[in-house]
Scaffold this motif. Structure first.
Motif, PDB file in Angstrom:
ATOM      1  N   VAL A  26       0.975  -1.089  -0.039  1.00  0.00           N
ATOM      2  CA  VAL A  26       0.084   0.105   0.021  1.00  0.00           C
ATOM      3  C   VAL A  26       0.967   1.368   0.007  1.00  0.00           C
ATOM      4  O   VAL A  26       2.181   1.122   0.237  1.00  0.00           O
ATOM      5  N   PHE A  27       0.507   2.459  -0.216  1.00  0.00           N
ATOM      6  CA  PHE A  27       1.112   3.773   0.083  1.00  0.00           C
ATOM      7  C   PHE A  27       0.384   4.827   0.387  1.00  0.00           C
ATOM      8  O   PHE A  27      -0.777   4.860   0.146  1.00  0.00           O
ATOM      9  N   CYS A  28       1.188   5.482   1.129  1.00  0.00           N
ATOM     10  CA  CYS A  28       0.216   6.916   1.681  1.00  0.00           C
ATOM     11  C   CYS A  28       1.364   7.733   2.303  1.00  0.00           C
ATOM     12  O   CYS A  28       2.677   7.657   2.255  1.00  0.00           O
TER      13      CYS A  28
ATOM     14  N   TYR B 251      11.181  -0.860  -1.732  1.00  0.00           N
ATOM     15  CA  TYR B 251      12.578  -1.047  -1.287  1.00  0.00           C
ATOM     16  C   TYR B 251      12.772   0.399  -0.866  1.00  0.00           C
ATOM     17  O   TYR B 251      12.410   1.323  -1.681  1.00  0.00           O
ATOM     18  N   PRO B 252      13.388   0.585   0.111  1.00  0.00           N
ATOM     19  CA  PRO B 252      13.716   2.049   0.869  1.00  0.00           C
ATOM     20  C   PRO B 252      14.580   2.873  -0.089  1.00  0.00           C
ATOM     21  O   PRO B 252      14.273   4.230  -0.050  1.00  0.00           O
ATOM     22  N   LYS B 253      15.418   2.368  -0.791  1.00  0.00           N
ATOM     23  CA  LYS B 253      16.214   3.424  -1.741  1.00  0.00           C
ATOM     24  C   LYS B 253      16.136   2.738  -3.232  1.00  0.00           C
ATOM     25  O   LYS B 253      16.447   1.601  -3.541  1.00  0.00           O
TER      26      LYS B 253
ATOM     27  N   ASN C 196       7.224   8.559 -10.973  1.00  0.00           N
ATOM     28  CA  ASN C 196       6.343   7.352 -10.322  1.00  0.00           C
ATOM     29  C   ASN C 196       7.187   6.622  -9.091  1.00  0.00           C
ATOM     30  O   ASN C 196       6.810   6.293  -8.262  1.00  0.00           O
ATOM     31  N   THR C 197       8.337   6.296  -9.750  1.00  0.00           N
ATOM     32  CA  THR C 197       9.310   5.343  -8.700  1.00  0.00           C
ATOM     33  C   THR C 197       9.497   6.169  -7.704  1.00  0.00           C
ATOM     34  O   THR C 197       9.572   5.425  -6.600  1.00  0.00           O
ATOM     35  N   GLU C 198       9.917   7.409  -7.799  1.00  0.00           N
ATOM     36  CA  GLU C 198      10.402   8.111  -6.705  1.00  0.00           C
ATOM     37  C   GLU C 198       9.206   8.454  -5.641  1.00  0.00           C
ATOM     38  O   GLU C 198       9.139   8.259  -4.449  1.00  0.00           O
ATOM     39  N   TYR C 199       7.910   8.771  -6.343  1.00  0.00           N
ATOM     40  CA  TYR C 199       6.760   8.939  -5.740  1.00  0.00           C
ATOM     41  C   TYR C 199       6.386   7.591  -4.782  1.00  0.00           C
ATOM     42  O   TYR C 199       6.158   7.687  -3.574  1.00  0.00           O
ATOM     43  N   LEU C 200       6.468   6.691  -5.209  1.00  0.00           N
ATOM     44  CA  LEU C 200       5.984   5.295  -4.604  1.00  0.00           C
ATOM     45  C   LEU C 200       7.287   4.798  -3.568  1.00  0.00           C
ATOM     46  O   LEU C 200       6.781   4.488  -2.624  1.00  0.00           O
TER      47      LEU C 200
ATOM     48  N   GLU D 274       8.774   6.733  -1.839  1.00  0.00           N
ATOM     49  CA  GLU D 274       8.935   7.291  -0.514  1.00  0.00           C
ATOM     50  C   GLU D 274       7.529   7.021   0.282  1.00  0.00           C
ATOM     51  O   GLU D 274       7.310   7.279   1.544  1.00  0.00           O
ATOM     52  N   ARG D 275       6.498   6.330  -0.485  1.00  0.00           N
ATOM     53  CA  ARG D 275       5.262   6.117   0.515  1.00  0.00           C
ATOM     54  C   ARG D 275       4.989   4.817   0.562  1.00  0.00           C
ATOM     55  O   ARG D 275       4.109   4.536   1.386  1.00  0.00           O
TER      56      ARG D 275
END
Ligand SMILES: *Cc1c(COP(=O)(O)O)cnc(C)c1O
Length: 342
Positions: free
Chosen positions: A261-263, A284-286, A306-310, A312-313
């Protein structure tokens, strides 16, 4: 390479419907062997998402080729065909690298959009290596994982949906020529005679003991897939609307290696869940394009938004085939309470 290894390869072939299956030492070797069989090497560009386990791009560098990072779709979390087309176009225009292969990754158990990806591949004569480390047992438009792409790879690491008790992997293809390459490469580039080595290969045998374990686990794997899907279905109905979640595209099924999930404020929600005894994890965290060895790798001209958005969330909820209904309810109640007490 005892008799269980051959038996496992036969059973994996009938399970997946692939013509040729070769077991190997792990999922990373499987990727490297697939790239070696395709003749990928220095001067070649290989297109892959950044939102994946590092092994996907590590294998590209191990054969001397250059990874080109492609963005993902925000709903499916898998390779975005438009970002891919833009990336291939850029490499063709730059003219410095030879575009050679695409590695779509079936993230968290859901196959990538292979029809769209194969269209791009065909346009530029690229080969598709399906990194199915997380998706063995899933399907896409009437095909099983193993039959998708020109060659597919998987992992039997214990955390994957079909795990052994250590390391293991496999390679799947319907292509006879690729099959004979892989057969030789995984065993020191062996020729027809055992001690006649015709190319540089790897020692990448699967241990017989792991094959024996996988033979037993494969028998119950179909019922485990059903159970995972039941858990995912329950979660999907119960998840509060303020959380985004990975969407399975129509015509595809997932084996739910992870339920993700993401938020916003992911960390505070994870803390709240942790206090209730509910473990979560971040895969994955990074992102890979921010990992030291890959900082200078080429990126799709569409960027990796989208990669960076996801990354981080996202966080993943507990997922395995033996989660009782009681535990599933406890997890969902805990999640709702944590969100409403913010
Ligand atoms: C686990 C994994 C691999 C590597 O598999 P190993 O068996 O651990 O070497 C490769 N790609 C993806 C997407 C994975 O999740």
């Amino acid at each position: 390479m005892g008799p269980e290894v051959t038996k496992l390869e036969e059973n994996l072939a009938s399970f997946s419907g692939s013509k040729y299956v070769f077991s190997c030492a792990n999922g990373t070797d499987a990727l490297q062997l697939a790239l070696m069989a395709l003749g990928v090497g220095p001067g070649d560009a290989v297109f892959a998402p950044s939102f994946t386990f590092v092994a996907t791009v590590e294998a590209v560098r191990l054969v001397g080729a250059q990874p080109v990072f492609v963005d993902v779709d925000q709903k499916t979390f898998n390779m975005c065909p438009d970002s891919l087309a833009a990336a291939v176009g850029k490499i063709v225009q730059d003219g410095e690298l030879h575009p050679k292969a695409i590695i779509p990754v079936d993230l968290f158990g859901q196959p990538a959009d292979y029809d769209e990806i194969l269209q791009v591949a065909d346009r530029y004569s690229l080969k598709v290596v399906a990194d199915a480390a997380q998706s063995f047992g899933a399907s896409y438009r009437g095909k099983n994982v193993g039959q998708l792409g020109h060659i597919a790879t998987t992992s039997f690491f214990p955390a994957k949906p079909l795990g052994c008790y250590g390391d293991g992997g496999a390679i799947f293809t319907d292509d006879e020529e690729l099959a004979s390459e892989v057969r030789s490469l995984r065993n020191h580039g062996q020729g027809i005679d055992r001690y006649d080595n015709v190319k540089v290969g790897l020692n990448s045998r699967l241990d017989t003991i792991q094959a024996a374990i996988l033979l037993e686990k494969l028998k119950i794997f179909p019922s485990e897939i059903i159970n995972r899907d039941k858990v995912a279905h329950f979660y999907s109905q119960q998840i509060p609307e303020e959380l985004g979640r990975q969407v399975v595209m129509s015509g595809a099924s997932s084996v739910w290696a992870q339920y993700t999930v993401f938020c916003e404020e992911r960390d505070s929600i994870r803390d709240g869940l942790s206090k209730l005894g509910i473990p979560t994890a971040v895969y994955y965290p990074k992102p890979n394009h921010l990992q030291t060895p890959y900082l200078s790798a080429i990126r799709s001209p569409t960027g990796l938004r989208n990669t960076e958005y996801l990354q981080e969330r996202v966080f993943s909820l507990p997922m395995h085939p033996y989660l009782t209904e009681e535990t599933q309810t406890q997890i969902m109640t805990g999640l709702k309470n944590t969100l409403s007490s913010r």
